[in-house]
Write an enzyme that holds these catalytic residues in place. Structure first.
Site, PDB file in Angstrom:
ATOM      1  N   LYS A  62       4.042   1.201   5.973  1.00 54.90           N
ATOM      2  CA  LYS A  62       2.979   1.684   5.106  1.00 54.90           C
ATOM      3  C   LYS A  62       2.002   2.460   5.970  1.00 54.90           C
ATOM      4  O   LYS A  62       1.383   1.901   6.876  1.00 54.90           O
ATOM      5  CB  LYS A  62       2.278   0.513   4.419  1.00 54.90           C
ATOM      6  CG  LYS A  62       1.128   0.961   3.544  1.00 54.90           C
ATOM      7  CD  LYS A  62       0.545  -0.169   2.735  1.00 54.90           C
ATOM      8  CE  LYS A  62      -0.632   0.335   1.919  1.00 54.90           C
ATOM      9  NZ  LYS A  62      -1.254  -0.738   1.145  1.00 54.90           N
ATOM     10  N   LYS A 111       6.193   3.878   2.452  1.00 56.50           N
ATOM     11  CA  LYS A 111       5.109   4.328   1.578  1.00 56.50           C
ATOM     12  C   LYS A 111       4.120   5.159   2.355  1.00 56.50           C
ATOM     13  O   LYS A 111       3.707   4.699   3.426  1.00 56.50           O
ATOM     14  CB  LYS A 111       4.419   3.079   1.022  1.00 56.50           C
ATOM     15  CG  LYS A 111       3.223   3.346   0.174  1.00 56.50           C
ATOM     16  CD  LYS A 111       2.569   2.068  -0.196  1.00 56.50           C
ATOM     17  CE  LYS A 111       1.291   2.412  -0.932  1.00 56.50           C
ATOM     18  NZ  LYS A 111       0.483   1.263  -1.163  1.00 56.50           N
TER      19      LYS A 111
END
Ligand code: PBG
Ligand code: ZN
Length: 326
Positions: free
Chosen positions: A195, A248
């Site tokens: 992330k 992400k």
């Protein structure tokens, strides 16, 4: 043998041929629809995310029925609590907004998978994803117990999959141990493994009211320049017991997605985040892009880069567009 024996256009000549040789397919079965649920009645628009609202639990349950009817197997829940505090205690409240929403969804649509996003930032008054030290740093190890406690509370409420998005070191292992201890050894963890500290989360933070009140998330989320480090993050999550890995955002990190899929051979999810959604919606509203073909091309490309699962705010629209015409 090269041209003229080889003619690449032969297999592009008709829709049927193109369909026959297509390598990557997109299906509603690959998609996850994220939702924001609040404690208020009704719907509240999110300025930077046209078409996505914060939903009451009633509205959410209704939308979940539509999602299921479209063949989308799962929803991802983000809670917006009525109150926040420095610890983020709303995250593990058995009567918290995600817990109540999860119970309501599972009662109405037992087959639909509920994925609970697990983080503290929607619940903390300072907006960071973990506990703070006296001097305002995000304190890794004490945060793990709170995350584990939240996971257990979410599973007790009926969540089918837990998705930790906080980026604390060791959280997957801590959550796995806590779930096992409470008798939830069969509940999978979908870890936000890579992330990145991304500008593309801007619209989400407006929606969740989770912009950090000071500083930024760069001491825990990843530096956008780092690919090797993302592969290491993913490998650690596998060792700690993750069942699904996530990258992400999606589009600016398709190389990372590819590398993690190739190296791990695990089920991999990609999160097509709020800013990616907002860009397409803005360009489509301005008449600069055709929304439908842009979205379907984008989601197919995320799949081609290695995603088994695509989490996207376009999920409902895409599933409609993918519906076979009778
Ligand atoms: C919370 C969280 C964020 C997103 C998912 N979980 C925001 C953040 O880290 O600031 C972003 C999702 C999106 O932009 O659609 N940890
Ligand atoms: Zn967070």
């Amino acid at each position: 043998m090269a041209f003229p024996a080889t003619r690449m256009r032969r297999l592009r000549a008709t829709p049927v041929l193109r369909d026959l040789v297509r390598e990557t397919r997109l299906s509603p079965a690959d998609l996850v629809m994220p939702f924001f649920v609040h404690t208020e009645p009704g719907r509240l628009a999110i300025d930077a995310m046209p078409g996505v609202d914060r939903l009451s639990i009633d509205e959410l349950v209704r939308e979940c029925g539509e999602v299921q009817a479209l063949g989308i197997p799962a929803v991802l829940l983000f809670g917006i609590p009525a109150e926040k505090d420095p610890e983020g205690s709303g995250a593990w409240d058995p009567e918290g907004v995600v817990q109540l929403a999860t119970r309501a969804i599972k009662a109405a649509h037992p087959e639909l998978l509920v994925i609970a996003d697990l983080c503290l930032c929607e619940y903390t008054s300072h907006g960071h994803c973990g506990l703070l030290t006296e001097d305002g740093r995000v304190d890794n190890d004490p945060s793990l117990a709170l995350l584990a406690r939240t996971a257990v509370s979410q599973v007790r409420a009926g969540a089918d999959i837990i998705a930790p998005s906080d980026m604390m070191d060791g959280r997957v292992g801590a959550i796995r141990a806590a779930l096992d201890e409470e008798g939830f050894a069969d509940t999978p963890i979908m870890a936000y493994s890579a992330k990145f500290a991304s500008a593309y989360y801007g619209p989400f933070r407006e929606a969740a009211g989770s912009t950090p009140s000071f500083g930024d998330r760069r001491s825990y989320q990843m530096d956008p320049g780092n690919g090797d480090e993302a592969v290491r993050e993913a490998a650690l999550d596998v060792e700690e017991g993750a069942d699904v890995l996530m990258v992400k955002p999606a589009l600016p990190y398709l190389d990372v997605l590819w590398r993690i899929k190739q190296q791990s051979r695990m089920p991999v999810a990609a999160y097509n985040v709020s800013g990616e959604y907002a860009m397409v919606k803005a360009a489509a509203a301005a008449g600069y892009l055709d929304e439908r073909s842009t979205v379907l091309e984008t989601l197919t490309s995320i799949r081609r880069a290695g995603a088994d699962i695509v989490i996207t705010y376009h999920a409902k629209d895409a599933a409609e567009w993918l519906r076979p015409t009778p």
